[in-house]
Design a protein around this motif. Structure first.
Motif, mmCIF file in Angstrom:
data_model
loop_
_atom_site.group_PDB
_atom_site.id
_atom_site.type_symbol
_atom_site.label_atom_id
_atom_site.label_comp_id
_atom_site.label_asym_id
_atom_site.label_seq_id
_atom_site.Cartn_x
_atom_site.Cartn_y
_atom_site.Cartn_z
ATOM 1 N N CYS A 112 12.673 -4.062 10.085
ATOM 2 C CA CYS A 112 13.701 -3.322 10.812
ATOM 3 C C CYS A 112 13.065 -2.168 11.592
ATOM 4 C CB CYS A 112 14.731 -2.787 9.829
ATOM 5 S SG CYS A 112 16.024 -1.788 10.576
ATOM 6 N N LEU A 113 13.627 -1.873 12.760
ATOM 7 C CA LEU A 113 13.026 -0.868 13.645
ATOM 8 C C LEU A 113 13.618 0.523 13.492
ATOM 9 C CD1 LEU A 113 12.711 -2.941 16.958
ATOM 10 C CD2 LEU A 113 10.900 -2.331 15.347
ATOM 11 N N ASP A 114 14.785 0.662 12.916
ATOM 12 C CA ASP A 114 15.451 1.965 12.822
ATOM 13 C C ASP A 114 14.907 2.753 11.640
ATOM 14 O OD1 ASP A 114 17.112 4.149 12.667
ATOM 15 O OD2 ASP A 114 18.971 3.007 12.939
ATOM 16 N N ARG A 115 14.009 3.675 11.902
ATOM 17 C CA ARG A 115 13.354 4.419 10.830
ATOM 18 C C ARG A 115 14.280 5.416 10.136
ATOM 19 N NH1 ARG A 115 10.701 0.744 10.443
ATOM 20 N NH2 ARG A 115 8.609 0.391 11.245
ATOM 21 N N SER A 116 15.473 5.655 10.696
ATOM 22 C CA SER A 116 16.402 6.579 10.055
ATOM 23 C C SER A 116 17.046 5.974 8.812
ATOM 24 C CB SER A 116 17.504 6.996 11.041
ATOM 25 O OG SER A 116 18.356 5.895 11.346
ATOM 26 N N ILE A 117 17.018 4.656 8.718
ATOM 27 C CA ILE A 117 17.658 3.987 7.598
ATOM 28 C C ILE A 117 16.816 2.866 7.008
ATOM 29 C CG2 ILE A 117 18.891 2.269 9.002
ATOM 30 C CD1 ILE A 117 21.330 2.728 7.182
ATOM 31 N N CYS A 118 15.798 2.418 7.749
ATOM 32 C CA CYS A 118 15.009 1.265 7.319
ATOM 33 C C CYS A 118 13.665 1.664 6.733
ATOM 34 C CB CYS A 118 14.769 0.317 8.497
ATOM 35 S SG CYS A 118 16.281 -0.434 9.106
ATOM 36 N N ALA A 119 13.217 0.898 5.765
ATOM 37 C CA ALA A 119 11.907 1.113 5.167
ATOM 38 C C ALA A 119 10.821 0.606 6.110
ATOM 39 C CB ALA A 119 11.828 0.379 3.839
ATOM 40 N N ARG A 120 9.615 1.044 5.887
ATOM 41 C CA ARG A 120 8.497 0.580 6.702
ATOM 42 C C ARG A 120 8.060 -0.823 6.326
ATOM 43 N NH1 ARG A 120 6.043 4.351 9.833
ATOM 44 N NH2 ARG A 120 6.670 6.510 9.551
ATOM 45 N N ARG A 121 8.363 -1.226 5.107
ATOM 46 C CA ARG A 121 7.933 -2.547 4.639
ATOM 47 C C ARG A 121 8.709 -3.647 5.340
ATOM 48 N NH1 ARG A 121 11.152 -0.463 0.622
ATOM 49 N NH2 ARG A 121 13.074 -1.636 0.212
ATOM 50 N N ALA A 122 8.088 -4.800 5.426
ATOM 51 C CA ALA A 122 8.742 -6.001 5.948
ATOM 52 C C ALA A 122 9.158 -6.880 4.779
ATOM 53 C CB ALA A 122 7.792 -6.755 6.870
ATOM 54 N N VAL A 123 10.171 -7.692 4.992
ATOM 55 C CA VAL A 123 10.540 -8.694 3.997
ATOM 56 C C VAL A 123 10.035 -10.049 4.471
ATOM 57 C CG1 VAL A 123 12.580 -7.425 3.245
ATOM 58 C CG2 VAL A 123 12.802 -9.139 5.055
ATOM 59 N N THR A 124 9.664 -10.890 3.526
ATOM 60 C CA THR A 124 9.212 -12.239 3.845
ATOM 61 C C THR A 124 10.349 -13.215 3.586
ATOM 62 O OG1 THR A 124 6.917 -11.724 3.265
ATOM 63 C CG2 THR A 124 7.538 -14.048 3.325
ATOM 64 N N VAL A 125 10.662 -14.046 4.575
ATOM 65 C CA VAL A 125 11.747 -15.015 4.431
ATOM 66 C C VAL A 125 11.222 -16.417 4.726
ATOM 67 C CG1 VAL A 125 13.566 -13.366 4.969
ATOM 68 C CG2 VAL A 125 12.514 -14.664 6.815
ATOM 69 N N ILE A 126 11.864 -17.398 4.105
ATOM 70 C CA ILE A 126 11.532 -18.807 4.278
ATOM 71 C C ILE A 126 12.671 -19.464 5.049
ATOM 72 C CG2 ILE A 126 10.966 -20.962 3.092
ATOM 73 C CD1 ILE A 126 10.437 -19.112 0.574
ATOM 74 N N ILE A 127 12.358 -20.202 6.084
ATOM 75 C CA ILE A 127 13.393 -20.824 6.894
ATOM 76 C C ILE A 127 13.962 -22.047 6.172
ATOM 77 C CG2 ILE A 127 13.959 -21.859 9.109
ATOM 78 C CD1 ILE A 127 13.197 -18.774 8.995
ATOM 79 N N THR A 128 15.250 -21.968 5.857
ATOM 80 C CA THR A 128 15.928 -23.060 5.167
ATOM 81 C C THR A 128 17.187 -23.528 5.895
ATOM 82 O OG1 THR A 128 17.315 -21.569 3.835
ATOM 83 C CG2 THR A 128 15.150 -22.157 2.933
ATOM 84 N N ASP A 129 17.539 -22.861 7.002
ATOM 85 C CA ASP A 129 18.814 -23.144 7.640
ATOM 86 C C ASP A 129 18.753 -22.791 9.128
ATOM 87 O OD1 ASP A 129 21.447 -23.904 7.835
ATOM 88 O OD2 ASP A 129 22.219 -22.415 6.423
ATOM 89 N N GLU A 130 19.740 -23.253 9.878
ATOM 90 C CA GLU A 130 19.864 -22.947 11.300
ATOM 91 C C GLU A 130 21.189 -22.239 11.554
ATOM 92 O OE1 GLU A 130 20.375 -26.256 13.956
ATOM 93 O OE2 GLU A 130 19.521 -25.147 15.657
ATOM 94 N N CYS A 131 21.165 -21.237 12.416
ATOM 95 C CA CYS A 131 22.420 -20.613 12.856
ATOM 96 C C CYS A 131 22.602 -20.947 14.333
ATOM 97 C CB CYS A 131 22.408 -19.108 12.614
ATOM 98 S SG CYS A 131 21.036 -18.183 13.334
ATOM 99 N N PRO A 132 23.560 -21.802 14.680
ATOM 100 C CA PRO A 132 23.641 -22.332 16.039
ATOM 101 C C PRO A 132 24.496 -21.535 17.016
ATOM 102 C CG PRO A 132 25.142 -23.500 14.603
ATOM 103 C CD PRO A 132 24.438 -22.486 13.739
ATOM 104 N N GLY A 133 25.334 -20.589 16.543
ATOM 105 C CA GLY A 133 26.261 -19.917 17.437
ATOM 106 C C GLY A 133 26.144 -18.403 17.377
ATOM 107 N N GLY A 134 27.032 -17.710 18.070
ATOM 108 C CA GLY A 134 27.066 -16.258 18.051
ATOM 109 C C GLY A 134 25.780 -15.641 18.544
ATOM 110 N N TYR A 135 25.207 -14.731 17.764
ATOM 111 C CA TYR A 135 23.955 -14.078 18.132
ATOM 112 C C TYR A 135 22.796 -15.073 18.228
ATOM 113 C CZ TYR A 135 26.228 -9.590 17.172
ATOM 114 O OH TYR A 135 27.076 -8.525 17.202
ATOM 115 N N CYS A 136 22.963 -16.249 17.638
ATOM 116 C CA CYS A 136 21.883 -17.235 17.646
ATOM 117 C C CYS A 136 21.898 -18.129 18.879
ATOM 118 C CB CYS A 136 21.978 -18.105 16.391
ATOM 119 S SG CYS A 136 21.695 -17.203 14.865
#
Length: 261
Positions: free
Chosen positions: A91-115
């Motif tokens: 996350c880029l917002d340092r006012s609320i987000c930690a510096r660490r990144a989370v690791t995610v595994i792709i298991t699904d597709e989001c086809p609409g909206g923001y995707c």
């Protein structure tokens, strides 16, 4: 949760051969950070998908997938070839987000909206999204809805796990369908072959959808050796006689190998 209407596997194996897919792009997973957006779905501290378009089924609810799953827009899903790939998301917002990144595994597709619209977007499990926040601010971050993030490919790591092959329901001696699980390293697959008992010929399998591959013809005779080649870097691994002669549908057979990194 994203629910996809799936055609019968047998029809898919006939009409969507892997050779008809988009050309493979070789090269090491990118180490650069790229811009994207992210949202979350499911319960606030939940695992996200219950199944998903990649075909992992109930595996997404247990470790090592549990709470690390993510759905991605079509640009990263790649028609299912992106299944199993691992990403670090920050996350880029340092006012609320930690510096660490989370690791995610792709298991699904989001086809609409923001995707949609060619955007690069991650829809994370509630648990993974919350981990982007500094201590005590997880709910505040979730309340923001969509947030700007950066992401990059990272090696998948499944300590204590070797590559496994689940024989999908409906498989028979003239049609074999396999789901690939726990692939270290690149995580994604570019091609897959099987070799029958007493044969020296590798038979190319067709990409069905997600992490599922199949082979028509036969009769097919086990035990089967399986060769997998990654999409990102074209690394190859061969598991000899990993699927026994007396194999059965819905059973999972674990190899002794993995792309250890």
């Amino acid at each position: 949760m994203y629910i996809f209407r799936q055609l019968p596997l047998l029809l898919l194996c006939f009409f969507i051969p892997f050779s008809a897919a988009a050309p493979l792009h070789r090269g090491a997973p990118a180490s650069r950070w790229f811009s994207a957006t992210a949202t979350w779905y499911g319960s606030p501290d939940g695992d996200g998908s219950d199944g998903g378009a990649c075909g992992y089924g109930s595996m997404v609810d247990v470790k090592p997938y549990r709470a690390r799953v993510g759905a991605v827009s079509p640009i990263l899903f790649k028609g299912g070839e992106g299944c199993g790939a691992c990403y670090k998301v920050r996350c880029l917002d340092r006012s609320i987000c930690a510096r660490r990144a989370v690791t995610v595994i792709i298991t699904d597709e989001c086809p609409g909206g923001y995707c949609s619209g060619g955007r690069t977007h991650f829809d994370l499990s509630g648990a993974a999204f919350g981990r982007l926040a500094v201590s005590g601010e997880r709910n505040q971050l979730r309340n923001r809805g969509v947030i700007p993030v950066t992401y990059r490919r990272t090696a998948c790591k499944y300590p204590g796990k070797n590559i496994a092959f689940k024989v999908n329901e409906g498989s028979a001696d003239h049609w074999l369908s396999l789901l690939v699980e726990f692939e270290d390293g690149d995580g994604d697959l570019g091609s897959m072959h099987i070799k029958q008992a007493g044969s020296s010929e590798w038979l190319e399998m067709s990409h069905v959808w997600g992490a599922t591959w199949c082979k028509n013809g036969g009769p097919l005779k086990g035990p089967f050796s399986v060769k997998v080649t990654t999409l990102a870097t074209a690394k190859t691994l061969s598991a000899r006689d990993v699927i026994p002669a007396n194999w059965s549908p819905k059973a999972t057979y674990t190899s002794r190998l993995n792309f250890f990194v």
